[in-house]
Design an enzyme around this catalytic site. Structure first.
Site, short mmCIF file in Angstrom:
data_model
loop_
_atom_site.label_atom_id
_atom_site.label_comp_id
_atom_site.label_asym_id
_atom_site.label_seq_id
_atom_site.Cartn_x
_atom_site.Cartn_y
_atom_site.Cartn_z
N SER A 1 4.02 2.25 8.38
CA SER A 1 3.80 1.28 7.33
C SER A 1 5.10 1.06 6.58
CB SER A 1 2.74 1.77 6.35
OG SER A 1 1.49 1.42 6.83
N HIS B 1 0.82 -1.22 0.00
CA HIS B 1 0.00 0.00 0.00
C HIS B 1 0.85 1.26 0.00
CE1 HIS B 1 -0.03 -0.10 4.58
NE2 HIS B 1 -0.03 1.21 4.41
N ASP C 1 1.26 -7.69 2.45
CA ASP C 1 1.33 -6.26 2.12
C ASP C 1 2.77 -5.79 1.92
OD1 ASP C 1 0.87 -3.57 1.81
OD2 ASP C 1 -0.49 -3.40 3.51
N1 ARG Z 1 -4.89 0.46 7.90
C1 ARG Z 1 -3.64 0.59 7.22
C2 ARG Z 1 -3.19 2.05 7.28
O1 ARG Z 1 -3.70 2.80 8.02
C3 ARG Z 1 -3.70 0.11 5.81
C4 ARG Z 1 -4.44 1.01 4.86
C5 ARG Z 1 -4.44 0.53 3.44
N2 ARG Z 1 -5.40 -0.53 3.21
C6 ARG Z 1 -6.75 -0.33 3.02
N3 ARG Z 1 -7.52 -1.36 2.85
N4 ARG Z 1 -7.30 0.86 2.97
O2 ARG Z 1 -2.58 2.65 6.46
N1 GLU Z 2 -1.32 1.31 7.75
C1 GLU Z 2 -0.66 2.36 8.47
C2 GLU Z 2 0.27 3.20 7.61
O1 GLU Z 2 0.10 3.32 6.44
C3 GLU Z 2 0.09 1.75 9.58
C4 GLU Z 2 -0.89 1.29 10.53
C5 GLU Z 2 -1.02 2.24 11.66
O2 GLU Z 2 -1.67 3.29 11.55
O3 GLU Z 2 -0.45 1.85 12.66
O4 GLU Z 2 1.13 3.87 8.08
#
Ligand code: ARG
Ligand code: GLU
Length: 717
Positions: A651, A84, A220
């Site tokens: 991330s 991502h 991921d």
């Molecule tokens: N929760 C993770 C973050 O905050 C992954 C986000 C990307 N994935 C998604 N399904 N939106 O960045």
């Molecule tokens: N998915 C998050 C990011 O893109 C990391 C997850 C979090 O917020 O801890 O940084």
């Protein structure tokens, strides 16, 4: 005998009272944490993690594009980050013929690696506390303005001095709400090429349904390579650039992890607010989150109702849906998490202890005794203002795609309002450039339905309905925005191409249509309301709150042990440590630490946009072809969790073991613990990582890109 019992008691106490895994530490603070880390099982020294001289683990960590983290995993500049995080790059190389998002991409030779304009990685060379020179000449007798001016000139002087003697990029950031300052020296590389990415069915497996959720089964990750000039220095993309030779790359451990193992995460968390007064957390969790969740419910339901009816809209809105739901889902988890852990009560108790400690000392009481009551009072009277701010951001700004689009070129359009030919041409040119990208993923019915519902919601729920909405619609029942997209809309669903052509053939007429459209008028009115009525009040309140918060932080550092207080995240390099451990999400349920390929297969739904799987993966699973990456009992690990305190921006961060070897790739947190940005509770806050063995298996066995694994230094001990 008695003595022995006491001793035993101490030992037990010792092992059960290990400090919580809360905290994201600046690298130079690690010397104070070393003993704690080693107690928890770390086998290396703080100096091996961070040293200002080249050769510590720090030299293998990069800020990836400024929004994620990455790490160097070979001596030829190979970088690992999340799928991502690489998404934009992967998407930009994708087309109908080469759909790398859908099919994955693997460069089988260096020549096949794909350059990415605008993408960079940044290495930190050193971080230094510059609080003393930053605060030189700043004293209590000065006004806030005088203080700020003095600090600005101090900052300029420091930066100038460094820049004239060292060939790095420099930046000064405040920590502890402006009580201290750090200088960061870094080097930026701008030739960063895409090396590999799994298909989205692996890299995004579980998509929105599984986002923020444990148990998780997502691969991921994606890989890039840094290129440098012939002297190993940063250089913009050039054919004759060569793979960058890093000062340090991470060893990759395939020996796996066990519950209880020590682990740490190195990276660039974006923003946390761990020192807010209870009233602020209460407002966030119990007033603002529910309000914003309800708004996004409307947006998400609006999108979904069209997405299920049309495959075209489904594709157009997939990414918008994902980003809208990401924060929405996090907010829901945050509020539940604080509630469940009685977080607000616990902060209130800490506040009572804080006030009590101040009251023991007349001087302290006189200096700081008033801060908390003042903060409380400011927050209490400002709640309505915060609601106005959030409603505007979520509805007035984000709630209509055309308004967002127009605001994105507000400067050009405002200039064009004054009618000069040059300004009009510039606006037309800029709009022509952006419009096709916008339209590609735009559907007017989706947008107008959502906006209609949002405006009605705004008018029927706001304590004080903004005058511009009353002027436009009278009452919620009067809301009608269909006109915006019909007769006098500046582009119609049937007419995009004609409008783009008009922008080129007759820029003045085209821009005139925009400037006289109902939606442009609405944008002006909405922003006029925010900038004219909300922002000035908010600015005043926030500057008071920020000053008080700075004093509150300073007071906490006087009352408590400052070496136990970590600075809130601010996108600077941090280290957090914890253990591989499961948790109890609710009564009667215990979550394990690891997931396996069996779990991936169990979630498989053929043809589903979230849970489909590539044929090849099913075949390899049937054959149990796991290469050398299986556990002793013959399973392929996929993800695992630990009690590391991470946040957005982490991330792509490496998860490292007691020896500093790479064991996983951070990509998310568990839903139950998303409140860790304001309140960390070790009982339920966990970060989610891809197991490095899954990454290696996908690269090596699934994709047949074993040459990349060959580049790495695999260890098992
Ligand atoms: N929760 C993770 C973050 O905050 C992954 C986000 C990307 N994935 C998604 N399904 N939106 O960045
Ligand atoms: N998915 C998050 C990011 O893109 C990391 C997850 C979090 O917020 O801890 O940084």
């Amino acid at each position: 005998m008695k003595k022995q019992i006491v001793l035993l008691g101490l030992i037990l106490l010792g092992s059960y009272s290990m400090r919580a895994t809360e905290g994201m530490w600046l690298p130079y603070m690690l010397s104070d944490r070393e003993a704690d880390m080693q107690n928890m099982g770390m086998l290396i020294s703080a100096e091996e993690i961070y040293s200002v001289n080249n050769g510590s683990l720090k030299d293998a960590i990069v800020s990836f594009g400024g929004f994620c983290t990455g790490e160097i995993i070979s001596d030829n500049g190979l970088v690992l980050t999340n799928h991502h995080c690489g998404y934009g790059a992967i998407q930009s190389h994708s087309s109908v013929e080469h759909n790398y998002l859908e099919d994955g991409f693997w460069a089988m030779s260096r020549a096949e690696e794909l350059p990415n304009e605008g993408l960079f990685v940044r290495f930190v060379k050193y971080i230094e506390d510059v609080s003393v020179p930053m605060l030189e000449g700043v004293h209590d007798g000065m006004t806030e303005e005088e203080k700020r001016a003095r600090m600005q000139s101090n900052m300029n002087a420091i930066l100038e001095r460094r820049s004239s003697s060292e060939d790095f990029e420099f930046e000064i950031k405040e920590i502890y709400y402006g009580n201290q300052f750090i200088l960061i020296a870094s080097v930026r590389y701008t030739d960063v090429r895409l090396v590999g990415a799994p298909p989205s069915s692996i890299g995004k497996y579980g998509a929105d349904t599984d986002n923020w959720v444990w148990p998780r089964h997502t691969g991921d990750f994606s890989m890039f390579r840094i290129y440098a000039d012939a002297s190993n220095n940063p250089a913009d993309f050039a054919d004759n650039n060569v793979p960058f030779k890093p000062y340090r790359s991470l060893n990759v451990s395939i020996s796996g992890t066990q519950p209880g193992d020590f682990t740490f995460v190195y990276g660039f968390p974006g923003r946390t607010e761990e020192y807010l007064p209870a009233i602020a957390v209460d407002q966030m969790m119990n007033e603002l989150n529910p309000m914003n969740i309800a708004i996004r419910d409307i947006i998400l339901q609006g999108m979904k109702s069209y997405m299920v009816e049309s495959e075209e809209i489904d594709i157009q809105y997939a990414s918008k849906y994902a980003s809208t739901s990401n924060a929405w889902k996090k907010w829901i988890g945050q509020t539940q998490g604080v509630d469940k852990t009685f977080g607000i009560d616990s902060i209130r108790r800490a506040e009572a202890r804080f006030q009590y400690a101040l009251a023991q000392d007349n001087n302290l009481w006189n200096m700081y005794g008033n801060i908390l009551p003042s903060l409380e009072q400011r927050y209490a009277v400002s709640l309505d203002l915060f609601k106005k701010r959030d409603r505007f951001i979520e509805i007035g700004y984000r709630g209509n795609e055309v308004i967002r689009f127009l605001w994105g070129m507000n400067r050009e359009l405002s200039a064009a309002e004054n009618g000069s030919e040059e300004a009009v041409n510039k606006a037309a040119e800029s709009m022509a450039q952006r419009l096709s990208g916008f339209i590609k993923n735009y559907n007017a019915s989706v947008d107008s339905t959502i906006t209609y519902n949002l405006y009605r919601h705004w008018m029927s729920t706001a304590e004080e309905v903004p005058a511009f909405l009353i002027d436009a619609y009278g009452s919620p029942d009067g809301v009608d925005i269909s006109g915006m997209y019909s007769a006098d809309a500046f582009f119609r669903p049937t007419n995009y191409d004609a409008f783009i052509a008009l922008l080129e053939s007759d820029p003045a007429a085209a821009i005139d249509t925009v400037l006289n459209s109902e939606i442009y008028t609405m944008m002006k009115a909405a922003f006029g309301y925010y900038i004219g009525e909300v922002a000035p009040q908010l600015g005043g309140v926030m500057s008071e709150i920020n000053n008080l918060q700075k004093d509150y932080m300073a007071a906490q550092m006087v009352v408590g042990d400052p070496s136990e207080l970590y600075p809130d995240a601010n996108s600077t390099m941090r280290i957090t440590y914890g253990r591989v451990e499961g948790f109890v999400p609710r009564d009667g349920v215990r979550y394990n630490t690891h997931t396996y390929l069996d779990g991936v297969i169990a979630k498989y739904v053929p043809g589903d946009y979230e849970f489909d799987l590539p044929e090849r993966m099913l075949e390899l699973y049937a054959e149990k072809n796991y290469g050398r990456y299986a556990t002793e009992d013959g399973r392929l690990p996929v993800c695992f969790i630990a009690s590391n305190h991470t946040s957005g921006g982490n991330s792509g961060s490496p998860a490292l073991d007691a020896n500093g070897n790479l064991i996983g790739l951070n990509f998310d947190r568990v839903w139950e613990g998303t409140m860790s940005d304001v309140y960390f509770d070790e009982a339920i806050c966990r970060n989610i990582m891809v197991d490095i063995r899954y990454v290696l298996w996908v690269v090596d066995v699934y994709a047949g890109a074993g040459h990349l694994v060959e580049e790495m230094n695999l260890v098992s001990e």
